[in-house]
Write a protein that holds these residues in place. Structure first.
Motif, PDB file in Angstrom:
ATOM      1  N   GLY A 243      40.796  -5.587  44.289  1.00 26.72           N
ATOM      2  CA  GLY A 243      41.727  -6.169  45.248  1.00 26.72           C
ATOM      3  C   GLY A 243      41.025  -6.775  46.444  1.00 26.72           C
ATOM      4  N   PHE A 244      40.009  -6.081  46.974  1.00 30.50           N
ATOM      5  CA  PHE A 244      39.291  -6.583  48.149  1.00 30.50           C
ATOM      6  C   PHE A 244      38.485  -7.836  47.824  1.00 30.50           C
ATOM      7  CE2 PHE A 244      35.479  -6.517  50.905  1.00 30.50           C
ATOM      8  CZ  PHE A 244      36.116  -6.722  52.124  1.00 30.50           C
ATOM      9  N   LEU A 245      37.808  -7.839  46.667  1.00 24.97           N
ATOM     10  CA  LEU A 245      37.000  -9.003  46.304  1.00 24.97           C
ATOM     11  C   LEU A 245      37.870 -10.218  45.975  1.00 24.97           C
ATOM     12  CD1 LEU A 245      34.206  -7.369  44.090  1.00 24.97           C
ATOM     13  CD2 LEU A 245      34.060  -8.119  46.476  1.00 24.97           C
ATOM     14  N   THR A 246      39.094  -9.979  45.546  1.00 24.36           N
ATOM     15  CA  THR A 246      39.988 -11.085  45.191  1.00 24.36           C
ATOM     16  C   THR A 246      40.718 -11.647  46.409  1.00 24.36           C
ATOM     17  OG1 THR A 246      40.356 -10.142  42.986  1.00 24.36           O
ATOM     18  CG2 THR A 246      41.941 -11.788  43.758  1.00 24.36           C
ATOM     19  N   PHE A 247      41.254 -10.763  47.253  1.00 23.49           N
ATOM     20  CA  PHE A 247      42.116 -11.209  48.349  1.00 23.49           C
ATOM     21  C   PHE A 247      41.495 -11.056  49.732  1.00 23.49           C
ATOM     22  CE2 PHE A 247      44.918  -9.790  44.871  1.00 23.49           C
ATOM     23  CZ  PHE A 247      45.559 -10.988  44.600  1.00 23.49           C
ATOM     24  N   GLY A 248      40.366 -10.360  49.826  1.00 21.79           N
ATOM     25  CA  GLY A 248      39.668 -10.250  51.099  1.00 21.79           C
ATOM     26  C   GLY A 248      40.534  -9.688  52.209  1.00 21.79           C
ATOM     27  N   ASP A 249      40.529 -10.368  53.357  1.00 22.68           N
ATOM     28  CA  ASP A 249      41.278  -9.871  54.506  1.00 22.68           C
ATOM     29  C   ASP A 249      42.782 -10.082  54.381  1.00 22.68           C
ATOM     30  OD1 ASP A 249      41.304 -12.590  54.713  1.00 22.68           O
ATOM     31  OD2 ASP A 249      40.452 -12.689  56.733  1.00 22.68           O
TER      32      ASP A 249
END
Length: 271
Positions: A243-249
């Motif tokens: 999720g973090f690598l796909t959508f970041g902040d």
């Protein structure tokens, strides 16, 4: 920090789950409440009894404090899931009088609380339901149905993880955020502790699971606990990292909400 925190909390949860059974065996009791009363007497254990239910057979069903958190999570998940799915299946539903409520998050939460949760809580003789539940649980355990239910839950988790990982590559660029900071060090430690700890809450079922083993020994229970916590850790780590690598902040609390409503695979995962 998040990855390290997840590892530390996994080890801590694994240890505390096994510690509950150890304390129960040392005190000669079969429930957390009875263990507290054996060790500290009736008065100090009163606080525990305020936050826990005891069945006639002194078998823990669930703790109201944990159940309250679970009910809140149920409301949040329903609000995050049903409107998206209904909008995807019936695109024009938002324009239909009254039925548009099924596409509104707050309305859906209220409808399910008043139409499902509240009526269930009004059952006149909850003791009989409890007795049947206890006997049914042990019957299910004896017949191996609990394993099938657990397998279904594990399969559902795999569907969510696979949907997140595979559909992340198809997300439009405008929905992606900037990947700032590090996977290892990020602010919000205390919020993360609460979220991860709640995700691992299962201590109130420790003695029930221990008693459900065909040959209940500490070695067998330790093996089950190790497998369960490791699988949970891998699932949490996979979902958080993807999720973090796909959508970041732009990552939301429920990462599935980052995906477009019309994504069929993600809607299956939501269900």
């Amino acid at each position: 920090m998040g990855v390290i925190l997840l590892l530390v909390l996994t080890i801590t949860v694994d240890w505390t789950i096994r510690l509950i059974v150890v304390n129960s065996k040392l005190s000669g009791t079969d429930s957390f409440q009875a263990t507290m009363e054996h060790c500290y007497g009736r008065s100090p254990s009163g606080l525990c009894k305020l936050t826990s239910d005891i069945s006639p057979d002194h078998i823990v069903n669930r703790q109201p404090t944990s159940a309250f958190g679970g009910m809140l999570a149920f409301c949040i998940i329903i609000g995050d899931t049903i409107p998206h799915v209904m909008s995807a299946v019936f695109p024009s539903l938002s324009d239909v009088p009254f039925l548009w409520l099924l596409t509104n998050r707050r309305a859906v939460i209220i409808i399910f609380i008043l139409g499902v949760s509240y009526p269930l809580s009004l059952y006149r003789d909850i003791a009989k339901v409890w007795e049947r539940t206890v006997h049914a649980e042990y019957f299910i355990i004896d017949q191996g149905q609990l394993a099938k239910a657990s397998s279904l839950a594990l399969l559902s988790m795999l569907v969510i993880l696979i949907s997140l990982v595979t559909q992340g590559a198809t997300v439009p660029s405008e929905l992606r955020g900037a990947v700032k900071g590090s996977l290892w060090t990020n602010p919000g430690v205390f919020q993360a502790i609460g979220v991860i700890s709640f995700a691992f809450v299962c201590h109130h079922n420790s003695l029930l699971i221990y008693g459900s083993l065909r040959k209940p020994t500490m070695d067998r229970f330790a093996r089950v606990t190790h497998y369960s916590t490791v699988v949970s850790m891998v699932a949490c780590l996979t979902m958080a990292t993807a999720g973090f690598l796909t959508f970041g902040d732009k990552t939301k609390g429920n990462v599935l909400n980052n995906f477009p409503t019309a994504n069929v695979v993600v809607n299956i995962a939501r269900l």
